[in-house]
Design a protein around this motif. Sequence first.
Motif, PDB file in Angstrom:
ATOM      1  N   SER A  28       0.816  -1.213   0.000  1.00  0.00           N
ATOM      2  CA  SER A  28       0.000   0.000   0.000  1.00  0.00           C
ATOM      3  C   SER A  28       0.853   1.268   0.000  1.00  0.00           C
ATOM      4  CB  SER A  28      -0.955  -0.005   1.182  1.00  0.00           C
ATOM      5  OG  SER A  28      -0.235  -0.008   2.388  1.00  0.00           O
ATOM      6  N   SER A  29       2.133   1.175   0.384  1.00  0.00           N
ATOM      7  CA  SER A  29       2.984   2.368   0.355  1.00  0.00           C
ATOM      8  C   SER A  29       3.218   2.841  -1.083  1.00  0.00           C
ATOM      9  CB  SER A  29       4.307   2.113   1.060  1.00  0.00           C
ATOM     10  OG  SER A  29       5.082   1.178   0.340  1.00  0.00           O
ATOM     11  N   ILE A  30       3.186   1.902  -2.050  1.00  0.00           N
ATOM     12  CA  ILE A  30       3.317   2.293  -3.459  1.00  0.00           C
ATOM     13  C   ILE A  30       2.125   3.154  -3.854  1.00  0.00           C
ATOM     14  CG2 ILE A  30       3.357   1.470  -5.846  1.00  0.00           C
ATOM     15  CD1 ILE A  30       4.802  -1.041  -4.838  1.00  0.00           C
ATOM     16  N   LEU A  31       0.942   2.712  -3.481  1.00  0.00           N
ATOM     17  CA  LEU A  31      -0.274   3.461  -3.799  1.00  0.00           C
ATOM     18  C   LEU A  31      -0.242   4.839  -3.156  1.00  0.00           C
ATOM     19  CD1 LEU A  31      -3.081   3.769  -4.963  1.00  0.00           C
ATOM     20  CD2 LEU A  31      -3.978   2.510  -3.027  1.00  0.00           C
ATOM     21  N   SER A  32       0.142   4.890  -1.901  1.00  0.00           N
ATOM     22  CA  SER A  32       0.190   6.154  -1.195  1.00  0.00           C
ATOM     23  C   SER A  32       1.224   7.098  -1.801  1.00  0.00           C
ATOM     24  CB  SER A  32       0.472   5.783   0.207  1.00  0.00           C
ATOM     25  OG  SER A  32       0.816   6.407   1.091  1.00  0.00           O
ATOM     26  N   ARG A  33       2.378   6.577  -2.160  1.00  0.00           N
ATOM     27  CA  ARG A  33       3.403   7.415  -2.790  1.00  0.00           C
ATOM     28  C   ARG A  33       2.915   7.905  -4.148  1.00  0.00           C
ATOM     29  NH1 ARG A  33       8.346   4.865  -5.650  1.00  0.00           N
ATOM     30  NH2 ARG A  33       6.501   4.065  -6.531  1.00  0.00           N
ATOM     31  N   LEU A  34       2.294   7.001  -4.906  1.00  0.00           N
ATOM     32  CA  LEU A  34       1.797   7.412  -6.210  1.00  0.00           C
ATOM     33  C   LEU A  34       0.655   8.409  -6.095  1.00  0.00           C
ATOM     34  CD1 LEU A  34       1.958   4.198  -8.381  1.00  0.00           C
ATOM     35  CD2 LEU A  34       3.271   6.285  -8.655  1.00  0.00           C
ATOM     36  N   GLN A  35      -0.154   8.288  -5.064  1.00  0.00           N
ATOM     37  CA  GLN A  35      -1.224   9.266  -4.889  1.00  0.00           C
ATOM     38  C   GLN A  35      -0.630  10.651  -4.692  1.00  0.00           C
ATOM     39  OE1 GLN A  35      -4.165   8.364  -1.932  1.00  0.00           O
ATOM     40  NE2 GLN A  35      -5.384  10.139  -2.461  1.00  0.00           N
ATOM     41  N   ASN A  36       0.411  10.738  -3.887  1.00  0.00           N
ATOM     42  CA  ASN A  36       1.083  12.030  -3.700  1.00  0.00           C
ATOM     43  C   ASN A  36       1.707  12.512  -5.012  1.00  0.00           C
ATOM     44  OD1 ASN A  36       0.431  12.165  -0.979  1.00  0.00           O
ATOM     45  ND2 ASN A  36       2.284  11.069  -0.359  1.00  0.00           N
ATOM     46  N   ASP A  37       2.327  11.590  -5.748  1.00  0.00           N
ATOM     47  CA  ASP A  37       2.925  11.955  -7.039  1.00  0.00           C
ATOM     48  C   ASP A  37       1.853  12.447  -8.014  1.00  0.00           C
ATOM     49  OD1 ASP A  37       5.447  11.250  -6.122  1.00  0.00           O
ATOM     50  OD2 ASP A  37       5.377   9.236  -7.013  1.00  0.00           O
ATOM     51  N   ILE A  38       0.722  11.767  -8.021  1.00  0.00           N
ATOM     52  CA  ILE A  38      -0.368  12.161  -8.923  1.00  0.00           C
ATOM     53  C   ILE A  38      -0.948  13.504  -8.494  1.00  0.00           C
ATOM     54  CG2 ILE A  38      -2.701  11.556  -9.718  1.00  0.00           C
ATOM     55  CD1 ILE A  38      -1.726   8.596  -9.691  1.00  0.00           C
ATOM     56  N   ASP A  39      -1.040  13.744  -7.198  1.00  0.00           N
ATOM     57  CA  ASP A  39      -1.503  15.056  -6.730  1.00  0.00           C
ATOM     58  C   ASP A  39      -0.578  16.164  -7.232  1.00  0.00           C
ATOM     59  OD1 ASP A  39      -3.695  13.970  -5.437  1.00  0.00           O
ATOM     60  OD2 ASP A  39      -2.727  13.935  -3.455  1.00  0.00           O
ATOM     61  N   GLN A  40       0.728  15.905  -7.220  1.00  0.00           N
ATOM     62  CA  GLN A  40       1.682  16.889  -7.734  1.00  0.00           C
ATOM     63  C   GLN A  40       1.526  17.060  -9.249  1.00  0.00           C
ATOM     64  OE1 GLN A  40       5.773  16.382  -6.335  1.00  0.00           O
ATOM     65  NE2 GLN A  40       4.963  15.316  -4.527  1.00  0.00           N
ATOM     66  N   LEU A  41       1.278  15.947  -9.931  1.00  0.00           N
ATOM     67  CA  LEU A  41       1.070  16.003 -11.375  1.00  0.00           C
ATOM     68  C   LEU A  41      -0.195  16.803 -11.702  1.00  0.00           C
ATOM     69  CD1 LEU A  41       2.300  14.932 -14.052  1.00  0.00           C
ATOM     70  CD2 LEU A  41       0.712  13.017 -13.872  1.00  0.00           C
ATOM     71  N   LYS A  42      -1.242  16.625 -10.894  1.00  0.00           N
ATOM     72  CA  LYS A  42      -2.473  17.401 -11.075  1.00  0.00           C
ATOM     73  C   LYS A  42      -2.181  18.899 -10.967  1.00  0.00           C
ATOM     74  CE  LYS A  42      -5.706  13.994  -9.226  1.00  0.00           C
ATOM     75  NZ  LYS A  42      -6.627  13.716  -8.110  1.00  0.00           N
ATOM     76  N   ALA A  43      -1.342  19.253  -9.996  1.00  0.00           N
ATOM     77  CA  ALA A  43      -0.964  20.657  -9.836  1.00  0.00           C
ATOM     78  C   ALA A  43      -0.191  21.145 -11.066  1.00  0.00           C
ATOM     79  CB  ALA A  43      -0.141  20.846  -8.567  1.00  0.00           C
ATOM     80  N   ASP A  44       0.721  20.300 -11.586  1.00  0.00           N
ATOM     81  CA  ASP A  44       1.481  20.666 -12.788  1.00  0.00           C
ATOM     82  C   ASP A  44       0.552  20.968 -13.964  1.00  0.00           C
ATOM     83  OD1 ASP A  44       3.806  20.152 -11.356  1.00  0.00           O
ATOM     84  OD2 ASP A  44       4.233  18.249 -12.366  1.00  0.00           O
ATOM     85  N   PHE A  45      -0.506  20.158 -14.092  1.00  0.00           N
ATOM     86  CA  PHE A  45      -1.424  20.284 -15.213  1.00  0.00           C
ATOM     87  C   PHE A  45      -2.624  21.179 -14.906  1.00  0.00           C
ATOM     88  CE2 PHE A  45       0.908  16.671 -16.806  1.00  0.00           C
ATOM     89  CZ  PHE A  45       0.835  16.813 -18.176  1.00  0.00           C
ATOM     90  N   ASN A  46      -2.663  21.736 -13.687  1.00  0.00           N
ATOM     91  CA  ASN A  46      -3.789  22.576 -13.272  1.00  0.00           C
ATOM     92  C   ASN A  46      -5.106  21.828 -13.503  1.00  0.00           C
ATOM     93  OD1 ASN A  46      -5.158  24.780 -12.272  1.00  0.00           O
ATOM     94  ND2 ASN A  46      -5.061  25.935 -14.190  1.00  0.00           N
ATOM     95  N   SER A  47      -5.169  20.591 -13.036  1.00  0.00           N
ATOM     96  CA  SER A  47      -6.335  19.747 -13.313  1.00  0.00           C
ATOM     97  C   SER A  47      -7.572  20.125 -12.512  1.00  0.00           C
ATOM     98  CB  SER A  47      -5.993  18.275 -13.083  1.00  0.00           C
ATOM     99  OG  SER A  47      -5.860  18.018 -11.710  1.00  0.00           O
ATOM    100  N   SER A  48      -7.463  21.148 -11.666  1.00  0.00           N
ATOM    101  CA  SER A  48      -8.660  21.622 -10.962  1.00  0.00           C
ATOM    102  C   SER A  48      -9.391  22.678 -11.788  1.00  0.00           C
ATOM    103  CB  SER A  48      -8.281  22.177  -9.585  1.00  0.00           C
ATOM    104  OG  SER A  48      -7.400  23.276  -9.734  1.00  0.00           O
ATOM    105  N   HIS A  49      -8.865  22.981 -12.966  1.00  0.00           N
ATOM    106  CA  HIS A  49      -9.509  23.948 -13.859  1.00  0.00           C
ATOM    107  C   HIS A  49     -10.916  23.474 -14.194  1.00  0.00           C
ATOM    108  CE1 HIS A  49     -10.114  26.439 -17.463  1.00  0.00           C
ATOM    109  NE2 HIS A  49      -9.224  27.243 -16.896  1.00  0.00           N
TER     110      HIS A  49
END
Length: 169
Positions: A28-49
Amino acid sequence: MAKKMICQTYSLFVLSVIMIFFGRFGNSSILSRLQNDIDQLKADFNSSHSDVADGGPIFTEKLKNWTEKNEKRIILSQIVSMYLEMLENTDKSKAHIRNISEELYTLRNSLPDGLKKVKDLMDLTKLQMSDLKIQRKAVNELFSVLQKLVETSASLKKKRSQSQKCKCW
């Protein structure tokens, strides 16, 4: 607001489905790390637009139509390739992009047959069925194709029959 939050989770959901399907989330640590990575990627792409919600999801709706395990391998291999293509044009010096890319490459390498099958399907869509030469070839192959369909159908009926017998025990 709820619509925006749902759309923001699509990429994590699709990646989670892909990785769970291929058994990559034993830890589950892989999932948790990837969730944080994906959250950062969302910020990079401004996916809350606000335009993210327009038109609904691009991958998750398609996954609903692919129900068999081998079918899912085909569609998921294509989705993984599309994510990798998207990430090719990003800043690879960022750790979160490297982490996501590495996991996706690992997944893609675990499904080489899926990519071949997608290519076969795309090649079929390009056939010009109005071309007389293509029509001749198709007619020559018709019996063999029908034979495969009959064999596949008989095999599925046999499997269904066997599974019904097993349920009686």
